[in-house]
Enzyme design. Structure first.
Site, PDB file in Angstrom:
ATOM      1  N   ASP A   1       0.844  -1.198   0.000  1.00 32.93           N
ATOM      2  CA  ASP A   1       0.000   0.000   0.000  1.00 32.93           C
ATOM      3  C   ASP A   1       0.880   1.249   0.000  1.00 32.93           C
ATOM      4  O   ASP A   1       0.708   2.158  -0.814  1.00 32.93           O
ATOM      5  CB  ASP A   1      -0.903  -0.017   1.239  1.00 32.93           C
TER       6      ASP A   1
ATOM      7  N   ASP B   1       1.923   4.116  -3.349  1.00 32.29           N
ATOM      8  CA  ASP B   1       1.745   5.574  -3.405  1.00 32.29           C
ATOM      9  C   ASP B   1       3.072   6.254  -3.733  1.00 32.29           C
ATOM     10  O   ASP B   1       3.125   7.204  -4.526  1.00 32.29           O
ATOM     11  CB  ASP B   1       1.210   6.111  -2.067  1.00 32.29           C
TER      12      ASP B   1
END
Ligand code: IPM
Ligand code: MN
Length: 340
Positions: free
Chosen positions: A241, A245
């Site tokens: 995760d 980004d």
């Protein structure tokens, strides 16, 4: 195009710019000549605020039966505190990931012109059903000075192995096959040892794939300073995760980053969504970057066996060199349609 029945796609436009980028992606799919039959699902923050509905088991079962799910973005505006954290994340997104067994989160990145990662091309294969996301843990003595909160990380041999196998299958197709395990084996020794051992064991079946390991903190430096080193990164749910980004920022911005939540066994519909959020601040301005949604749609077509159309759309996105801020959503789509 062909006489094959249309693909049945569930569409969750969601909130903010979600419906705008989803509509744009559907326009590109149709222009590429792929027959789809869409069914809208009204889910997300707006729906929850209207009638308290998030996602029940019956709707989840309905979604399972589609050929795929295309999602825009869900979530309230920043600063809107009417929805407690976790309600939509756990109740909708994670409920679909877990319930439909979407155990792979595949996120490809290409450094666009002018980005610090210009020219890089790699993918993150993120385990999507375990780790700290599994929800193990709890709270004792809540609100007292002796409060305890635990949040465990679940790593099963089965879950790790199927993720690692998928990552090797992706890596082996690269012109230079390479796979990097990212973890924190020096501190998270139990899970780290399992992940390392599985990569070592499965790797024996892929002698042509170069295998490497990075600690997650070091990987953050390498992603910024030398993203070209990566082919396929395989990692757990939480590291994946965070890294995705960062990878999005490095390769030109999260507005370009696509993702596929995959059930490779096809026991449930796979879900395709941009990595970015609902961006309520620009909703209705026509400024939303549709490229992440379009790239997610290309991943969806690949999954549906429409390889030729998927490749054409991916190529159009790759060749796009316009100024997204100047062109706006409609202008970007116009350029893509001309390139198809
Ligand atoms: C993502 C998002 C989700 C995640 C949130 C919204 C639950 O950040 O898809 O990367 O943490 O996986
Ligand atoms: Mn995220």
């Amino acid at each position: 195009m062909s006489s094959a029945p249309p693909h049945r796609v569930a569409v969750i436009g969601g909130d903010g710019i979600g419906p705008e980028v989803t509509a744009a992606a559907l326009e590109v799919i149709r222009a590429a000549g792929v027959e789809i039959e869409t069914t809208p699902f009204d889910l997300g923050a707006a729906r929850y605020l209207r009638d308290g509905f998030v996602l029940d088991d019956q709707t989840l079962e309905e979604l399972r039966g589609f050929d795929s799910i295309l999602l825009g973005a869900v979530g309230p505006a920043i600063g809107d505190t009417r929805i407690p954290g976790g309600v939509l994340e756990r109740g909708l997104l994670l409920k679909m990931r877990f319930g439909l067994d979407l155990y792979i989160n595949y996120r490809p990145f290409r450094g666009v012109e002018g980005s610090i990662g210009e020219g890089c091309e790699f993918a993150i294969v993120r385990e999507n059903t375990e780790g700290p996301y599994a929800g193990e843990g709890g709270v004792l003595r809540h609100g007292t000075p002796h409060e305890v909160a635990t949040q465990g990380s679940v790593n099963t041999r089965f879950g790790v192995e199927r993720c690692v196998r998928y990552a090797f299958e992706r890596a082996v197709r690269l012109s230079r096959p390479r796979l990097t395990l990212v973890h924190k084996t020096n501190v998270l020794t139990f899970a780290g040892e399992l992940w390392s051992r599985v990569v070592r064991e499965v790797g024996v079946e892929y002698p042509h794939v170069e295998v490497d390991y990075n600690h997650v903190d070091a990987a953050c430096i390498y992603l910024v300073e030398d993203p070209q080193r990566y082919g396929v990164i395989v990692t757990d749910n939480l590291f994946g995760d965070i890294l995705s980004d960062l990878a999005g920022a490095v390769s030109g911005g999260i507005g370009f980053a696509a993702s596929a939540n995959l059930n490779p066994q096809r026991t449930g519909a796979s879900l395709f969504e941009p990595v970015h959020g609902a961006a309520h601040d620009i909703v209705g301005t026509g400024r939303a970057n549709p490229l992440a949604a379009v790239s997610s749609a290309a991943l969806m077509l690949e999954h549906l066996g429409e390889d030729e159309a998927a490749a054409r759309i991916a190529r159009a996105v790759q060749d796009f060199n316009g100024d997204v801020a100047k062109l706006g959503t409609a202008g970007v789509i116009q350029e893509l349609l001309e390139r198809l």
